[in-house]
Every structure is written in structure tokens, then in C-alpha cells.
Design a protein around this motif. Structure first.
Motif, PDB file in Angstrom:
ATOM      1  N   ALA A 108       8.373 -17.241 -47.930  1.00 20.63           N
ATOM      2  CA  ALA A 108       7.594 -17.386 -49.162  1.00 20.63           C
ATOM      3  C   ALA A 108       8.266 -16.645 -50.314  1.00 20.63           C
ATOM      4  O   ALA A 108       8.300 -17.145 -51.447  1.00 20.63           O
ATOM      5  CB  ALA A 108       6.173 -16.859 -48.946  1.00 20.63           C
ATOM      6  N   ALA A 109       8.798 -15.451 -50.022  1.00 22.88           N
ATOM      7  CA  ALA A 109       9.485 -14.688 -51.066  1.00 22.88           C
ATOM      8  C   ALA A 109      10.742 -15.412 -51.530  1.00 22.88           C
ATOM      9  O   ALA A 109      11.058 -15.432 -52.732  1.00 22.88           O
ATOM     10  CB  ALA A 109       9.833 -13.295 -50.551  1.00 22.88           C
ATOM     11  N   ASP A 110      11.450 -16.027 -50.591  1.00 19.20           N
ATOM     12  CA  ASP A 110      12.653 -16.783 -50.950  1.00 19.20           C
ATOM     13  C   ASP A 110      12.295 -17.991 -51.817  1.00 19.20           C
ATOM     14  O   ASP A 110      13.004 -18.299 -52.790  1.00 19.20           O
ATOM     15  CB  ASP A 110      13.385 -17.248 -49.697  1.00 19.20           C
ATOM     16  CG  ASP A 110      14.074 -16.109 -48.958  1.00 19.20           C
ATOM     17  OD1 ASP A 110      14.286 -15.050 -49.582  1.00 19.20           O
ATOM     18  OD2 ASP A 110      14.380 -16.281 -47.761  1.00 19.20           O
ATOM     19  N   ARG A 111      11.202 -18.656 -51.469  1.00 22.28           N
ATOM     20  CA  ARG A 111      10.785 -19.822 -52.269  1.00 22.28           C
ATOM     21  C   ARG A 111      10.395 -19.392 -53.677  1.00 22.28           C
ATOM     22  O   ARG A 111      10.704 -20.079 -54.656  1.00 22.28           O
ATOM     23  CB  ARG A 111       9.612 -20.540 -51.583  1.00 22.28           C
ATOM     24  CG  ARG A 111       9.977 -21.235 -50.278  1.00 22.28           C
ATOM     25  CD  ARG A 111       8.879 -22.182 -49.821  1.00 22.28           C
ATOM     26  NE  ARG A 111       7.626 -21.492 -49.547  1.00 22.28           N
ATOM     27  CZ  ARG A 111       7.294 -21.028 -48.335  1.00 22.28           C
ATOM     28  NH1 ARG A 111       8.123 -21.154 -47.320  1.00 22.28           N
ATOM     29  NH2 ARG A 111       6.123 -20.432 -48.148  1.00 22.28           N
ATOM     30  N   GLU A 112       9.706 -18.259 -53.778  1.00 20.26           N
ATOM     31  CA  GLU A 112       9.301 -17.765 -55.095  1.00 20.26           C
ATOM     32  C   GLU A 112      10.521 -17.406 -55.939  1.00 20.26           C
ATOM     33  O   GLU A 112      10.586 -17.754 -57.128  1.00 20.26           O
ATOM     34  CB  GLU A 112       8.389 -16.548 -54.950  1.00 20.26           C
ATOM     35  CG  GLU A 112       7.907 -16.005 -56.296  1.00 20.26           C
ATOM     36  CD  GLU A 112       7.036 -14.775 -56.140  1.00 20.26           C
ATOM     37  OE1 GLU A 112       5.970 -14.730 -56.770  1.00 20.26           O
ATOM     38  OE2 GLU A 112       7.429 -13.861 -55.385  1.00 20.26           O
ATOM     39  N   THR A 118       4.580 -13.807 -38.870  1.00 20.53           N
ATOM     40  CA  THR A 118       4.042 -13.511 -40.198  1.00 20.53           C
ATOM     41  C   THR A 118       5.124 -12.939 -41.106  1.00 20.53           C
ATOM     42  O   THR A 118       5.239 -13.321 -42.279  1.00 20.53           O
ATOM     43  CB  THR A 118       2.881 -12.512 -40.085  1.00 20.53           C
ATOM     44  OG1 THR A 118       1.844 -13.084 -39.285  1.00 20.53           O
ATOM     45  CG2 THR A 118       2.318 -12.177 -41.453  1.00 20.53           C
ATOM     46  N   ASP A 119       5.930 -12.022 -40.564  1.00 22.70           N
ATOM     47  CA  ASP A 119       7.016 -11.439 -41.351  1.00 22.70           C
ATOM     48  C   ASP A 119       8.016 -12.506 -41.776  1.00 22.70           C
ATOM     49  O   ASP A 119       8.497 -12.502 -42.917  1.00 22.70           O
ATOM     50  CB  ASP A 119       7.733 -10.349 -40.539  1.00 22.70           C
ATOM     51  CG  ASP A 119       6.866  -9.108 -40.339  1.00 22.70           C
ATOM     52  OD1 ASP A 119       5.843  -8.991 -41.034  1.00 22.70           O
ATOM     53  OD2 ASP A 119       7.226  -8.276 -39.484  1.00 22.70           O
ATOM     54  N   ALA A 120       8.318 -13.430 -40.862  1.00 21.83           N
ATOM     55  CA  ALA A 120       9.267 -14.493 -41.187  1.00 21.83           C
ATOM     56  C   ALA A 120       8.710 -15.399 -42.273  1.00 21.83           C
ATOM     57  O   ALA A 120       9.430 -15.811 -43.188  1.00 21.83           O
ATOM     58  CB  ALA A 120       9.597 -15.305 -39.935  1.00 21.83           C
ATOM     59  N   GLU A 121       7.414 -15.723 -42.202  1.00 20.34           N
ATOM     60  CA  GLU A 121       6.799 -16.569 -43.229  1.00 20.34           C
ATOM     61  C   GLU A 121       6.753 -15.846 -44.565  1.00 20.34           C
ATOM     62  O   GLU A 121       6.968 -16.468 -45.617  1.00 20.34           O
ATOM     63  CB  GLU A 121       5.387 -16.983 -42.802  1.00 20.34           C
ATOM     64  CG  GLU A 121       4.640 -17.813 -43.838  1.00 20.34           C
ATOM     65  CD  GLU A 121       5.406 -19.035 -44.297  1.00 20.34           C
ATOM     66  OE1 GLU A 121       5.264 -19.403 -45.490  1.00 20.34           O
ATOM     67  OE2 GLU A 121       6.137 -19.639 -43.487  1.00 20.34           O
ATOM     68  N   ASP A 122       6.502 -14.543 -44.549  1.00 21.05           N
ATOM     69  CA  ASP A 122       6.516 -13.766 -45.793  1.00 21.05           C
ATOM     70  C   ASP A 122       7.898 -13.808 -46.434  1.00 21.05           C
ATOM     71  O   ASP A 122       8.020 -13.930 -47.666  1.00 21.05           O
ATOM     72  CB  ASP A 122       6.109 -12.316 -45.520  1.00 21.05           C
ATOM     73  CG  ASP A 122       4.624 -12.171 -45.210  1.00 21.05           C
ATOM     74  OD1 ASP A 122       3.868 -13.130 -45.482  1.00 21.05           O
ATOM     75  OD2 ASP A 122       4.221 -11.110 -44.699  1.00 21.05           O
TER      76      ASP A 122
END
Length: 205
Positions: free
Chosen positions: A140-144, A133-137
Motif C-alpha cells: 500500500a505504501a508503494d502504491r501511494e 499484514t506487513d507485506a500488504e502495508d
């Protein structure tokens, strides 16, 4: 010692709630921590015969591909399939003084199903789920950050003003419109960005 005794029928409100929800997949979870010190000193390793210990390990590994991750079904035929043994062999092993379901308990999953979980395994699986979950967060933050960094240039190329391209609130509103109407990962061409800008202008009138 009959280790299947703890699997006797109980009411739903007596069952543990499994904390990892249905649908959480650990795609990169090709391995899991094995607490060898617990294993070496456990009553199960001392009391179970080699055949039961081998099937128990197959169940532990198989549960990592189940949903919710870390759980097992309750039906004998399904458990036999996960252990890759015949139903007859499974039922035979379940008659042993120490069975392959040593340490497993019934639980209620987030979708209401009754399944089995192992408290020791849950600790390990929760750690892996949190890491995923932390890795996906972080992804997602990098994509944003990448989307928001690229958007001002697209605004200018689509005919927007410098003021619009430098307005953080406008950029966030446009990004959200694109996410809602175009979707993540889709190409944000000048034409697409222009459509979003026109939609925001119409919505503000």
C-alpha cells in the motif's frame, strides 16, 4: 484420558477471544511452520493412535482455509467434512481415549461465533497473519508513493500551474479526492485528474 472433556459447555464470558479477526485471508499462506520438536515430545503423539494422529493433522491443515484462519467449526458433521472422513468415522474416533480434538479449545470469534482453536497453532498463524499484514502495508505504501510521484505531471497536463504541482498539501488533497471518487487502481487520465482539480476548486469557493 478423554481429551474431549475440555469442550464441555461454558458461558461466553469464560471463552477465550480469538485474536485474528474474521475476514483476514492469508492468500500466499501455502505452508505453515510445524514445530517438530514440540510434536516429537508431545503427549498427543505418544498417546494417540495413528488414525487419530492423521485426522488431527488434517484438521490442523484444514483450519488454515477457514475463517477466521486457524479455527475450526464445532459441529461434528463440519469437522468430519474438513477431515474428509464420514460422520460415522468421526464419531467413532471421538470415542477413542485420545481424540482428534486433542488440544483444541472453544473460543469466541470477532463476529460472535463459537469456534475451536489450538493455542500452538495460533502462535504460528498469528506470525503468518502479521507477515501478511506487513507485506500488504508495504504494498500500500508503494502504491501511494507511485500515485503521488505521478500526480504532479498529471496536474500540469490537466492545465494546472507549476505551483499547484509542487504543493504537497494540494497533491495529497487531490490524491484523496481521486481515491474517494475514482478508486484505487483506476486509470488517472488527464480528464479524470482535471475533474478532481475542478471539484477541489469548487469546494474551496
Amino acid at each position: 484420558m478423554n481429551t474431549a472433556a475440555h469442550l464441555r459447555p461454558v458461558t461466553d464470558d469464560q471463552l477465550d477471544r480469538y485474536p485474528i479477526p474474521v475476514g483476514v485471508r492469508l492468500e500466499s499462506h501455502g505452508w505453515f511452520q510445524f514445530h517438530h520438536s514440540w510434536w516429537r515430545s508431545s503427549d498427543f503423539r505418544r498417546d494417540a493412535d495413528r488414525e487419530v494422529r492423521a485426522v488431527w493433522l488434517d484438521l490442523i491443515c484444514g483450519s488454515q482455509d477457514e475463517d477466521p484462519v486457524g479455527t475450526l467449526p464445532v459441529a461434528d458433521k463440519d469437522l468430519a467434512w474438513i477431515a474428509r472422513i464420514s460422520l460415522e468415522d468421526w464419531q467413532r474416533l471421538m470415542q477413542r481415549p485420545v481424540t482428534p480434538l486433542y488440544g483444541w479449545k472453544r473460543c469466541v470469534c470477532s463476529d460472535g461465533r463459537i469456534r475451536l482453536y489450538h493455542p500452538k497453532l495460533l502462535t504460528v498463524t498469528q506470525g503468518a497473519a502479521k507477515s501478511a499484514t506487513d507485506a500488504e502495508d508495504r504494498r500500500a505504501a508503494d502504491r501511494e508513493r507511485k500515485r503521488l510521484k505521478e500526480l504532479p505531471d498529471r496536474i500540469i497536463r490537466a492545465g494546472g500551474s507549476r505551483r499547484m504541482a509542487e504543493n504537497p498539501a494540494y497533491i495529497l488533497r487531490l490524491d484523496q479526492w481521486l481515491m474517494d471518487n475514482i478508486g484505487e487502481g483506476k486509470s488517472r487520465t488527464v480528464r479524470v485528474v482535471l475533474s478532481g482539480m475542478e471539484a477541489l476548486e469548487i469546494g474551496s469557493n
